[in-house]
Design an enzyme around this catalytic site. Structure first.
Site, PDB file in Angstrom:
ATOM      1  N   ASP A   1       0.842  -1.191   0.000  1.00 12.81           N
ATOM      2  CA  ASP A   1       0.000   0.000   0.000  1.00 12.81           C
ATOM      3  C   ASP A   1       0.880   1.244   0.000  1.00 12.81           C
ATOM      4  OD1 ASP A   1      -1.717   2.100   0.654  1.00 12.81           O
ATOM      5  OD2 ASP A   1      -2.718   1.011   2.268  1.00 12.81           O
TER       6      ASP A   1
ATOM      7  N   ASN B   1      -6.832  11.941 -11.107  1.00  9.65           N
ATOM      8  CA  ASN B   1      -7.670  12.257 -12.257  1.00  9.65           C
ATOM      9  C   ASN B   1      -7.556  13.758 -12.519  1.00  9.65           C
ATOM     10  OD1 ASN B   1      -9.691  13.666 -10.634  1.00  9.65           O
ATOM     11  ND2 ASN B   1     -10.357  11.642  -9.978  1.00  9.65           N
TER      12      ASN B   1
ATOM     13  N   GLY C   1      -9.441   3.722  -6.650  1.00 14.55           N
ATOM     14  CA  GLY C   1      -8.096   3.162  -6.688  1.00 14.55           C
ATOM     15  C   GLY C   1      -7.114   3.871  -5.786  1.00 14.55           C
TER      16      GLY C   1
ATOM     17  N   ASP D   1      -5.789   6.797  -6.049  1.00 13.18           N
ATOM     18  CA  ASP D   1      -6.158   8.196  -5.821  1.00 13.18           C
ATOM     19  C   ASP D   1      -7.067   8.318  -4.605  1.00 13.18           C
ATOM     20  OD1 ASP D   1      -6.383  10.943  -6.270  1.00 13.18           O
ATOM     21  OD2 ASP D   1      -7.885  10.725  -7.850  1.00 13.18           O
TER      22      ASP D   1
ATOM     23  N   GLY E   1      -5.096   0.536 -13.641  1.00 12.62           N
ATOM     24  CA  GLY E   1      -6.331   0.101 -12.973  1.00 12.62           C
ATOM     25  C   GLY E   1      -7.529   0.390 -13.870  1.00 12.62           C
ATOM     26  N   ILE E   2      -8.387   1.292 -13.417  1.00 13.38           N
ATOM     27  CA  ILE E   2      -9.607   1.586 -14.174  1.00 13.38           C
ATOM     28  C   ILE E   2      -9.326   2.265 -15.519  1.00 13.38           C
ATOM     29  CG2 ILE E   2     -11.094   1.665 -12.136  1.00 13.38           C
ATOM     30  CD1 ILE E   2     -11.022   4.729 -12.343  1.00 13.38           C
TER      31      ILE E   2
END
Length: 173
Positions: free
Chosen positions: A10, A24, A32, A34, A122-123
């Site tokens: 982490d 973003n 995630g 962020d 990730g996304i």
């Protein structure tokens, strides 16, 4: 001493001068890494991001900004906005630009130790191996030109990214 370290865990628990946030464009937190950074770091990070938004309207893809790290173990956060993978041919250069922007801000702020997550994998769906190749190449190029830089820690939250980085760097257990 090896200047590139791979860590599985982490990023909000890493103690170093600065951590990198895969942000973003709004800088207002999200999912995630962020979201994890904003939650763990507290309101000082969001307040600093709001000031940046007020002065420049957020952060563009491929660019970076720097803020306090709030309650985190780091002193600063360098927020960079990675590209969403659409396979249009511009994403690789935008991801390279993220690393250049991060390293430029580190030098400008006398930071010589960074923890970096897996940006855009990730996304944003950037292919993990390609993202790792770009990250490692950009980091090695930077370290060649900045011999006084202490270390870059790639912090991989998932085991897949961790194993990709270890393989690409030729590291064995």
């Amino acid at each position: 001493m090896n200047k590139i370290i791979i860590y599985h865990g982490d990023i909000t628990k890493v103690e170093c001068q600065a951590i990198v946030n895969a942000a973003n464009t709004s800088l207002m937190g999200g999912g995630g890494v962020d979201g994890a950074i904003h939650r763990a770091g507290g309101t000082k990070i969001l307040d600093a991001c709001k000031k940046i938004r007020a002065s420049q309207g957020g952060c563009k893809v491929g660019h970076a900004v720097i803020t306090t790290a709030g309650n985190l173990l780091a002193d600063k956060i360098i927020h960079t906005v990675g590209p969403v993978w659409n396979n249009k041919g511009v994403e690789e250069e935008l991801l390279r630009s993220c690393y250049k922007s991060v390293f430029d801000l580190a030098v400008q702020n006398n930071i010589c130790e960074l923890a970096i997550p897996n940006i855009s994998t990730g996304i944003y769906r950037f292919p993990k191996k390609l993202a790792a190749e770009i990250a490692i190449e950009a980091t090695k190029d930077f370290l060649k030109r900045n011999e006084n830089f202490k270390q870059v820690i790639f912090v991989c939250f998932d085991i897949e990214n961790y194993l990709i980085y270890k393989e690409l760097l030729g590291m064995t257990e």
